[in-house]
Design a protein around this motif. Structure first.
Motif, mmCIF file in Angstrom:
data_model
loop_
_atom_site.group_PDB
_atom_site.id
_atom_site.type_symbol
_atom_site.label_atom_id
_atom_site.label_comp_id
_atom_site.label_asym_id
_atom_site.label_seq_id
_atom_site.Cartn_x
_atom_site.Cartn_y
_atom_site.Cartn_z
ATOM 1 N N THR A 1 0.887 -1.245 -0.019
ATOM 2 C CA THR A 1 0.003 0.084 0.084
ATOM 3 C C THR A 1 0.799 1.210 -0.048
ATOM 4 O O THR A 1 0.162 2.291 0.328
ATOM 5 C CB THR A 1 -0.873 0.097 1.248
ATOM 6 N N ALA A 2 2.236 0.947 -0.447
ATOM 7 C CA ALA A 2 2.920 2.196 -0.224
ATOM 8 C C ALA A 2 2.631 3.560 -1.182
ATOM 9 O O ALA A 2 2.817 4.598 -0.970
ATOM 10 C CB ALA A 2 4.578 1.816 -0.719
ATOM 11 N N ALA A 3 2.038 3.115 -2.395
ATOM 12 C CA ALA A 3 1.862 4.267 -3.415
ATOM 13 C C ALA A 3 0.620 5.049 -2.725
ATOM 14 O O ALA A 3 0.790 6.372 -3.113
ATOM 15 C CB ALA A 3 1.203 3.542 -4.495
ATOM 16 N N ALA A 4 -0.386 4.572 -2.247
ATOM 17 C CA ALA A 4 -1.398 5.329 -1.589
ATOM 18 C C ALA A 4 -0.520 6.056 -0.109
ATOM 19 O O ALA A 4 -0.989 7.274 -0.093
ATOM 20 C CB ALA A 4 -2.443 4.479 -1.082
ATOM 21 N N GLY A 5 0.085 5.457 0.437
ATOM 22 C CA GLY A 5 0.759 6.034 1.680
ATOM 23 C C GLY A 5 1.787 7.141 1.173
ATOM 24 O O GLY A 5 1.745 8.226 2.000
#
Length: 395
Positions: free
Chosen positions: A47-51
């Motif tokens: 979920t790094a892209a959203a974070g």
């Protein structure tokens, strides 16, 4: 390519944030010239892209406050840690922020399970945590120092149910991701359907890390529903939508925040047409298409700062998080006292952010009661139009 550039810029920013050392006080909050604000969210992992997008919003809002003189002459220093998208990582990051860095307020994750896990740490330390996960569980359970800077999922879910009712549908299939977010949402969906006289004829769960959602889609179609509800997040929701269409489903697909941005359009492609949803935010194709003057202004600044539009709606949430934290710090009688900051946050009322007007005075932890109706047709996110959707079904 622009999205990649945005994420690379965000990563560079994160490294500078994490690398920035403490002041001469050993990193404790509220040195003579700064106010230290903690932050944890996924910077690595699935979920790094959203974070990273959320952190972009946080950073941009704080930079604007600092450029305008800060809070009572003090600059805000952001101390950000990667929670790796896990509850264990979130608790570790929050504990470090409190025990080592001495923060009195924390900008938290967009993952409801992580926020709930961290709440035991922040409540005990009397440190205000402001999260953006939409799962219903972590507010309205008596927490004193835990607040949500976006809509509770029950609000868009309730609106989604009225959209289903608007078409006269009585029998629906539900497909939900098996996570804290997905299953707390499922409970709210069941309640909203019952309230609107809608029968759930299939209740199918799927894993977020599944490589193939075709089996779950086939089960939903086999129930012969009048409509299908899909409840998950960006990519997985888009893949389920794509599999429903690939397996021959031609009806409407109802959902909430999972369809708010280009992830649905890019991943599902033409299969996204006929998706109907309720959500607090949407990410338009251009800044000029923003829903309000404030959103258009912030989106233009986002493009100027990062070279592209937000990756997803987490940018909006992060921006509102930071603005609400600033509002509380401005109004707190003592920014060195956790209880004083909590009372100031709880007293926020009439503050207008990207999500609408916030009011936390009810004391539930929720401060936003705003959502809108949307649909996807002709490959675009558009305002809800029943007649246009009926024409789509008639094709």
């Amino acid at each position: 390519m622009k999205k990649l550039i945005t994420l690379l810029l965000a990563l560079a920013m994160i490294l500078s944030l994490v690398a920035c050392g403490a002041k001469d006080d050993g990193g404790k909050a509220n040195a003579a010239d700064t106010i230290l604000v903690g932050c944890y969210m996924p910077m690595t992992g699935p979920t790094a892209a959203a974070g990273l997008d959320q952190l972009n919003g946080v950073k941009m809002a704080i930079d604007a406050v600092n450029a305008a003189g800060g809070i009572n002459g003090k600059q805000i220093e952001l101390k950000a840690y990667d929670d790796t998208g896990t509850s264990e990582g979130a608790v570790k990051a929050a504990t470090r922020l409190i025990e080592e860095d001495g923060v009195k307020i924390i900008i938290g994750s967009s993952t409801s399970g992580n926020i709930l896990a961290v709440s035991s740490v922040t409540e005990a330390a009397k440190v205000t945590q402001v999260g953006t996960g939409t799962g219903a569980t972590w507010t309205n359970i008596g927490l004193s120092y835990t607040y949500r800077a976006t809509s509770n999922s029950t609000l868009p879910i309730s609106t989604m149910a009225t959209q289903i009712k608007d078409f006269g549908y009585k029998k629906v299939a539900l497909m939900s991701v098996e996570s804290e977010f997905g299953q707390s949402g499922r409970d709210s969906i069941l309640a909203a359907c019952e309230k609107n006289g809608i029968e759930l004829i299939a209740d199918i769960k799927f894993q977020s890390n599944e490589a193939d959602f075709s089996g779950a889609a086939a089960k939903a179609i086999a129930a012969n529903p009048e409509a299908v509800i899909v409840y998950g997040v960006g990519y997985e929701e888009a893949m389920v939508t794509k599999q429903l269409r690939a397996n021959g489903y031609k009806g409407l697909i109802f959902t909430t925040e999972g369809a708010t941005d280009a992830q649905m359009l890019n991943t599902a492609g033409a299969a996204a047409d006929g998706v109907v949803f309720a959500a607090t935010y949407v990410v338009p194709a251009t800044a000029e298409e923003g829903a309000t003057e404030l959103i258009r202004k912030v989106l233009k600044e986002c493009v100027d700062t990062y070279g592209a539009m937000p990756y997803c709606d987490q940018f909006y949430r992060g921006y509102d998080q930071a603005c609400l934290v600033v509002e509380a710090l401005k109004n707190a009688e003592d920014i060195n006292d956790g209880e004083s900051i909590m009372k100031a946050f709880k007293g926020i009322k009439g503050f207008v952010g990207l999500g609408g007007e916030f009011d936390f005075t009810a004391g539930t932890g929720d401060g936003l009661a705003n959502t809108s109706k949307w649909m996807i047709l002709d490959g675009k996110i558009q305002e809800y139009d029943k007649a246009a959707l009926e024409a789509f079904l008639a094709k």
